[in-house]
Design a protein around this motif. Structure first.
Motif, mmCIF file in Angstrom:
data_model
loop_
_atom_site.group_PDB
_atom_site.id
_atom_site.type_symbol
_atom_site.label_atom_id
_atom_site.label_comp_id
_atom_site.label_asym_id
_atom_site.label_seq_id
_atom_site.Cartn_x
_atom_site.Cartn_y
_atom_site.Cartn_z
ATOM 1 N N ASN A 4 0.846 -1.190 0.000
ATOM 2 C CA ASN A 4 0.000 0.000 0.000
ATOM 3 C C ASN A 4 0.883 1.243 0.000
ATOM 4 N N HIS A 5 0.656 2.141 -0.945
ATOM 5 C CA HIS A 5 1.512 3.335 -1.061
ATOM 6 C C HIS A 5 0.798 4.514 -0.435
ATOM 7 N N ALA A 6 1.187 4.853 0.815
ATOM 8 C CA ALA A 6 0.587 6.013 1.465
ATOM 9 C C ALA A 6 1.685 6.972 1.869
ATOM 10 N N GLY A 7 2.737 7.062 1.053
ATOM 11 C CA GLY A 7 3.809 8.015 1.326
ATOM 12 C C GLY A 7 5.004 7.354 1.984
ATOM 13 N N ASN A 8 6.190 7.947 1.697
ATOM 14 C CA ASN A 8 7.415 7.524 2.350
ATOM 15 C C ASN A 8 7.754 6.057 2.118
ATOM 16 N N LEU A 9 7.788 5.659 0.851
ATOM 17 C CA LEU A 9 8.104 4.266 0.542
ATOM 18 C C LEU A 9 9.563 3.949 0.814
ATOM 19 N N GLY A 10 10.439 4.947 0.671
ATOM 20 C CA GLY A 10 11.873 4.700 0.863
ATOM 21 C C GLY A 10 12.148 4.165 2.254
ATOM 22 N N ASP A 11 11.625 4.856 3.260
ATOM 23 C CA ASP A 11 11.843 4.421 4.640
ATOM 24 C C ASP A 11 11.226 3.068 4.907
ATOM 25 N N ALA A 12 9.996 2.884 4.423
ATOM 26 C CA ALA A 12 9.280 1.636 4.703
ATOM 27 C C ALA A 12 9.996 0.450 4.063
ATOM 28 N N TYR B 47 12.782 13.322 4.533
ATOM 29 C CA TYR B 47 12.198 14.625 4.866
ATOM 30 C C TYR B 47 11.681 15.268 3.592
ATOM 31 N N ALA B 48 10.614 15.984 3.705
ATOM 32 C CA ALA B 48 10.121 16.740 2.559
ATOM 33 C C ALA B 48 10.285 18.210 2.876
ATOM 34 N N PHE B 49 10.688 18.962 1.870
ATOM 35 C CA PHE B 49 10.896 20.396 2.077
ATOM 36 C C PHE B 49 9.868 21.201 1.334
ATOM 37 N N PHE B 50 9.384 22.189 2.000
ATOM 38 C CA PHE B 50 8.426 23.098 1.372
ATOM 39 C C PHE B 50 8.980 24.505 1.490
ATOM 40 N N VAL B 51 9.111 25.184 0.376
ATOM 41 C CA VAL B 51 9.579 26.569 0.438
ATOM 42 C C VAL B 51 8.379 27.456 0.157
ATOM 43 N N VAL B 52 7.977 28.198 1.183
ATOM 44 C CA VAL B 52 6.803 29.059 1.042
ATOM 45 C C VAL B 52 7.213 30.446 1.504
ATOM 46 N N ASP B 53 7.006 31.457 0.679
ATOM 47 C CA ASP B 53 7.344 32.837 1.040
ATOM 48 C C ASP B 53 8.769 32.946 1.536
ATOM 49 N N GLU C 130 3.912 14.364 -0.123
ATOM 50 C CA GLU C 130 4.984 14.035 -1.073
ATOM 51 C C GLU C 130 4.700 14.633 -2.430
ATOM 52 N N ARG C 131 3.478 14.501 -2.866
ATOM 53 C CA ARG C 131 3.132 14.989 -4.210
ATOM 54 C C ARG C 131 3.194 16.501 -4.269
ATOM 55 N N VAL C 132 2.805 17.168 -3.194
ATOM 56 C CA VAL C 132 2.856 18.623 -3.202
ATOM 57 C C VAL C 132 4.305 19.083 -3.115
ATOM 58 N N SER C 133 5.090 18.423 -2.283
ATOM 59 C CA SER C 133 6.466 18.883 -2.124
ATOM 60 C C SER C 133 7.247 18.643 -3.401
ATOM 61 N N ASN C 134 6.944 17.608 -4.137
ATOM 62 C CA ASN C 134 7.655 17.394 -5.408
ATOM 63 C C ASN C 134 7.350 18.522 -6.361
ATOM 64 N N TYR C 135 6.218 19.005 -6.224
ATOM 65 C CA TYR C 135 5.818 20.123 -7.084
ATOM 66 C C TYR C 135 6.678 21.326 -6.798
ATOM 67 N N PHE C 136 7.044 21.457 -5.520
ATOM 68 C CA PHE C 136 7.911 22.566 -5.176
ATOM 69 C C PHE C 136 9.367 22.204 -5.204
ATOM 70 N N TYR C 137 9.701 21.197 -4.537
ATOM 71 C CA TYR C 137 11.035 20.632 -4.561
ATOM 72 C C TYR C 137 11.278 19.294 -4.056
ATOM 73 N N GLU C 138 12.657 18.936 -3.922
ATOM 74 C CA GLU C 138 13.060 17.538 -3.709
ATOM 75 C C GLU C 138 13.110 17.032 -2.278
ATOM 76 N N LEU C 139 13.221 15.744 -2.158
ATOM 77 C CA LEU C 139 13.302 15.108 -0.844
ATOM 78 C C LEU C 139 14.753 14.911 -0.452
ATOM 79 N N VAL C 140 15.022 14.949 0.819
ATOM 80 C CA VAL C 140 16.367 14.654 1.313
ATOM 81 C C VAL C 140 16.356 13.263 1.885
ATOM 82 N N LYS C 141 17.366 12.475 1.559
ATOM 83 C CA LYS C 141 17.455 11.172 2.176
ATOM 84 C C LYS C 141 18.662 11.125 3.082
#
Lengths: 256, 212
Positions: free
Chosen positions: A140-148, A197-203, A217-228
């Motif tokens: 089941n894909h509910a986010g954060n597959l890398g960690d799981a 971690y997901a990063f969101f850059v707002v203002d 995850e989907r929103v942050s990809n729209y803005f930017y990348e994940l850190v592993k």
């Protein structure tokens, strides 16, 4: 089936909630969802539940000839499977960017880190070694597959016991069944832990969220990348791999 | 008869899912649909049915394709495909743990996940496996060890209304008399399986009622 696109109002509401310091599932920014591990009857089978994300990892072993370049070392092969069960838009059998990414994460964390002592998997040098095969299936894909996936494969490897082996004088190898002799556990020198971690850059402010859910995850990809981030527990040093262009708020949450 | 257990709505991304176990064999089934279908598979008058079975280790090989074909044949007869033209119904089954009863666990998991997803069906269906020992006794839902010692293994998928045979799968040699005896034994055992389905669904709807 096609992936359901994320609507603009969902995206804006997630981002404005983050700006106000809140997450949709009421977690803190640096809070991880509940994790539970379930082991199967057979050695080497583990199902991880990280919030709603579920991943199954199964480890099996067989005796094969070693690689000529490394005659004393065992082999590990990792493969990740994604089917329509994980999310309706996946197609089993089709190679997928996500599968390649997860495969890369697992190979880096487990194979390249040399966390498993491959020399202990040797039965008879230059003739027979154990080959461990790790099959990771995303249920089941509910986010954060890398960690799981990382958690599931590490837990399955640590749960796996290989059958005891005797080498006769004339070089014949006898593999004992689990009833005849106690099986041998796998020894892991270091335990790879993966944190996403997901990063969101707002203002012009940068917000860091731990363990993003699927929508985040989907929103942050729209803005930017994940850190592993990958920590070697015994050796106490950390390795960053990131791709962020702006200056980063120093992560204060990392365990020492 | 071995112990049956199941958990419904196990997966949040699927329309319906069921984690089903018979004894030590566990299978997880997930259903998505009726939903969008590729142009290539689109049928003008009915839903396109796709069943896929994945083993817990290794690649899907011919044995898995055989299981898929039995499950597809069963599910095709039962789902009201003509109510959903130009759509697809996707059934994915993952073997979690195996102790010989993969076929019956997968079929039962598929039925419960279709019920969980609310896909319209003519009737429910249940699979029962039995084996014939060398001493001509019939064992219902044998373990892998018992199946190894047996002369023949037969699995019957029966429908919920009249216990008619929807599909059958058999390995080994069975003469006509033994075949009928196995069928009768499976039909009796199937009644317990259908009762179990009813309990599982009552539990699901009872919990829903409690929340509302």
């Amino acid at each position: 089936m096609k992936e359901v696109p994320l609507s603009t109002c969902e995206k804006t509401s997630i981002v404005s909630a983050i700006r106000a310091g809140q997450r949709y599932d009421n977690r803190e920014f640096l809070e991880v969802r509940d994790i539970s591990l379930n082991f199967g009857k057979d050695y080497g089978s583990c199902t991880v539940t990280l919030g709603q994300t579920r991943v199954l990892a199964q480890v099996t072993g067989e005796v094969v000839e070693p690689r000529p370049s490394r005659p004393n070392e065992g082999k590990i092969s990792i493969s990740v499977h994604l089917s329509p069960m994980a999310a309706p838009h996946f197609e089993s059998g089709r190679s997928n960017d996500l599968v390649d990414e997860l495969q890369q994460i697992l190979e880096r964390n487990i194979k390249e880190s040399r966390c498993l002592d491959l020399e202990s998997l040797c039965v008879l040098a230059e003739e027979s070694v154990w080959q461990l095969r790790v099959d990771v299936t995303v249920l089941n894909h509910a986010g954060n597959l890398g960690d799981a996936c990382n958690l599931a494969s590490v837990a399955a490897l640590r749960h796996f016991h290989r059958p005891d082996v005797t080498v006769e004088e004339d070089g014949r190898v006898t593999i004992h069944t689990l009833e005849e002799r106690e099986p041998i556990p796998t020894f892991m020198k270091k335990v790879p832990v993966c944190l996403t971690y997901a990063f969101f850059v707002v203002d012009d402010k940068c917000y860091m969220l731990m363990d993003p859910s699927e929508k985040e995850e989907r929103v942050s990809n729209y803005f930017y990348e994940l850190v592993k981030l990958w920590i070697k527990v015994k050796f106490g040093f950390m390795r960053f791999g990131w791709l962020l262009r702006q200056t980063l708020v120093p992560p204060t949450c990392l365990p020492s | 008869m071995s112990k049956h257990a199941c958990e419904l709505n196990f997966l949040s991304r699927s329309d319906g899912s069921a984690l089903y176990s018979i004894g030590n064999t566990v299978a997880l089934a997930s259903v998505n649909g009726p939903g969008e279908v590729k142009k290539f598979n689109r049928l003008y008058n009915r839903a396109y049915l796709e069943v896929s079975y994945s083993p817990s280790t290794g690649q899907s090989m011919i044995g898995e394709r055989a299981l898929e074909s039995v499950i597809t044949r069963t599910v095709e007869q039962v789902i009201l495909v003509h109510l959903h033209p130009r759509t697809a119904v996707n059934v994915t089954i993952q073997e979690m743990q195996s102790d010989g009863l993969e076929l019956s666990t997968s079929v039962n998991a598929a039925c419960l996940s279709l019920l969980d997803a609310g896909v319209q069906m003519k009737s429910t269906f249940a699979a029962v496996t039995c084996c014939l020992t060398p001493s001509s006794t019939i064992l219902i839902e044998p373990t892998a060890a018992e199946m190894k010692e047996s002369v023949a293994v037969a699995t019957f998928v029966l429908d919920g209304q009249a216990l008619n045979v929807l599909s059958a799968h058999q390995e080994g040699c069975l003469n006509a008399e033994n075949f009928n005896a196995c069928l009768k034994a499976c039909q009796t055992a199937a009644k317990d399986v259908f009762n179990f389905y009813r309990q599982a669904l009552e539990k699901k709807y009872h919990t829903c009622n409690e929340i509302s």
